[in-house]
Structures are given as C-alpha cells and as structure tokens.
Design an enzyme around this catalytic site. Structure first.
Site, PDB file in Angstrom:
ATOM      1  N   GLY A  16      91.172 -42.175   8.319  1.00 36.59           N
ATOM      2  CA  GLY A  16      92.027 -43.281   8.754  1.00 36.59           C
ATOM      3  C   GLY A  16      92.914 -43.865   7.676  1.00 36.59           C
ATOM      4  CB  SER A  17      93.994 -42.812   4.297  1.00 37.00           C
ATOM      5  OG  SER A  17      94.675 -41.604   4.507  1.00 37.00           O
ATOM      6  CG  ASN A  18      98.387 -41.117   7.325  1.00 38.42           C
ATOM      7  OD1 ASN A  18      99.482 -41.294   6.804  1.00 38.42           O
ATOM      8  ND2 ASN A  18      97.639 -40.062   7.072  1.00 38.42           N
ATOM      9  CE  LYS A  69      91.933 -27.766  27.027  1.00 40.12           C
ATOM     10  NZ  LYS A  69      92.507 -26.789  27.948  1.00 40.12           N
ATOM     11  CG  MET A  96      91.333 -33.467  13.094  1.00 39.53           C
ATOM     12  SD  MET A  96      92.769 -33.014  12.092  1.00 39.53           S
ATOM     13  CE  MET A  96      92.309 -31.345  11.669  1.00 39.53           C
ATOM     14  NE  ARG A  97      89.200 -34.038  20.411  1.00 40.94           N
ATOM     15  CZ  ARG A  97      88.329 -33.320  21.099  1.00 40.94           C
ATOM     16  NH1 ARG A  97      88.724 -32.617  22.143  1.00 40.94           N
ATOM     17  NH2 ARG A  97      87.054 -33.305  20.764  1.00 40.94           N
ATOM     18  CG  ASN A 113     101.088 -35.503  14.448  1.00 41.39           C
ATOM     19  OD1 ASN A 113     100.035 -36.086  14.166  1.00 41.39           O
ATOM     20  ND2 ASN A 113     101.289 -34.238  14.146  1.00 41.39           N
ATOM     21  CG  HIS A 115     102.062 -31.088  10.112  1.00 43.01           C
ATOM     22  ND1 HIS A 115     100.873 -30.622  10.633  1.00 43.01           N
ATOM     23  CD2 HIS A 115     102.549 -30.111   9.323  1.00 43.01           C
ATOM     24  CE1 HIS A 115     100.663 -29.404  10.175  1.00 43.01           C
ATOM     25  NE2 HIS A 115     101.662 -29.061   9.382  1.00 43.01           N
TER      26      HIS A 115
END
Ligand code: GRF
Length: 207
Positions: A16-18, A69, A96-97, A113, A115
């Site tokens: 959760g650092s973002n 997913k 991660m989905r 998102n 990446h």
C-alpha cells in the site's frame, strides 16, 4: 485552480505504499480528494494497516474462485461497496488482478492503474525484473487509464529512472517506487483539475 474533490476507491493487494503517497498528498493539501474506501483481495495485506492508521475504511473481499481476475460475485460486491461509498474514481494500487468490463463499465474512464515499467515495454508481472533481465538501461513507471487489456490503456504520466550496473530487482524496484509515489498523486491531481482529455490512445494534459 478549480478542482472537483474526487472520491477515491483504492484497490490493492500489497503493502500500500502508493495508497500512502496519495493519502500523504491529500493530508498535505496538495491533492483535492478523499480516499473513501480501500478494498483488498488479500487478507491482512499491508494496505489495510496503512488505511487504518489514517482512519480510512478498509475491507477484504473474498475474490474466490478466481485467482488472477476480478469477476463474478466478487466483482459485484466490489462495485456495490464502491458505490456505497460514493466513489467516483477507482485507483488500482498494487492490485494483482485483471479487472473486467463489469468494473470498467461501472466507472467509465475512471479506473486508473500504476505499472512499474515504461509501457508498452514490460507489461504484466514484475516489470522491474523484466527490465533488468532484458538488459534495459532505463526503467520507470506508468500511470494509465485501465481498459480491457493488460496494462494497455491510455497513458497519463510516465517517469524514467536509470538501471545501474549493480542493480538487483529490489534496488531497481525501490528506485522506481520513488517515482511512482510522485506521479500517481500528480496524475490524480490532473484528473481532479479536469485537465486530462482522452483523444483515442492519447491523453492530453490541458492547461
Ligand atoms: C508497485 O510497484 C506498483 O507499480 C505495482 O505493484 C506495486 C505496489 O506497491 N502495480 P504498493 O503496494 O503500492 O507498495
């Protein structure tokens, strides 16, 4: 500058650092937004502890039977919870989905998102390791709108970092994350200020 206070729903599977960097910007008064809810697919994920430290509601939703997913009953439940918290913008932060049309249609052009690679290079898992193993001299990160592909939606912002000769996956990922924590709040700031215009594949940052 006029901004619309965004109501964010953050989906994450990891530390959760973002999410933390976004909340830090909100608390510093540099981002006009509120994290209304944090949802994870991993029981006990670090992102939940971080949310709790900031009095943000965090919850785990069982994503079974799927492993990679968001679909079916879990997707319905995630959408229900996001709506219940009046979320207008969905922020994937280490989630991660693969998300499917159900979520994307519920929040059209409002799913973002981050990446850990310079897309379109190295989509998928562990972008930093892919860059290192490929021998790239420059790595980085990308904030993009999410579409139905894998890490393929229109790019909002990117930042580059050098790959050093003695890098390990860990040292390179750490250097990339410094930039992630800068450009993710910045991208959301641009969205809040209504300065992102999608023209086909391109996202124009307007004045
Ligand atoms: C980040 O590197 C992000 O780019 C990727 O997953 C990682 C999540 O880290 N999608 P954190 O949970 O935000 O610390």
């Amino acid at each position: 500058m006029a901004t619309n206070k965004l109501k964010l729903g953050v989906l994450g599977s990891g530390s959760g650092s973002n999410m933390q960097s976004i909340q830090d910007a909100i608390e510093a008064g540099t981002l006009d937004a509120e994290i209304a809810v944090v949802i994870t697919d991993v029981p006990g994920a670090g992102i939940l502890a971080r949310a709790a430290r900031h009095n943000i509601k965090g919850l785990w939703i069982d994503h079974a039977p799927f492993k990679t997913k968001l679909e079916g009953k879990a997707e319905d439940e995630v959408i229900r919870v996001l709506r219940e918290h009046s979320v207008d913008t969905v922020v994937l932060a280490g989630y991660m989905r693969v998300v499917k049309p159900g979520l994307l249609n519920a929040f059209p052009q409002r799913v973002l998102n981050i990446h850990p690679a310079l897309l379109p290079a190295f989509p998928g898992l562990h972008g930093w390791t892919q860059a290192l193993e490929y021998g790239a001299k420059v790595a980085g990160c990308t904030v993009h709108f999410v579409d139905t592909g894998i890490d393929s939606g229109p790019i909002i912002l990117q930042a580059a970092v050098p790959v050093l000769d003695d890098d390990t996956p860990e040292t390179l990922h750490a250097r990339i994350q410094v930039e992630e924590h800068r450009i993710y709040p910045e991208a959301i700031r641009l969205l809040a200020a209504d300065r992102l215009e999608i023209r086909g594949r391109r996202v124009i940052v307007t004045d």
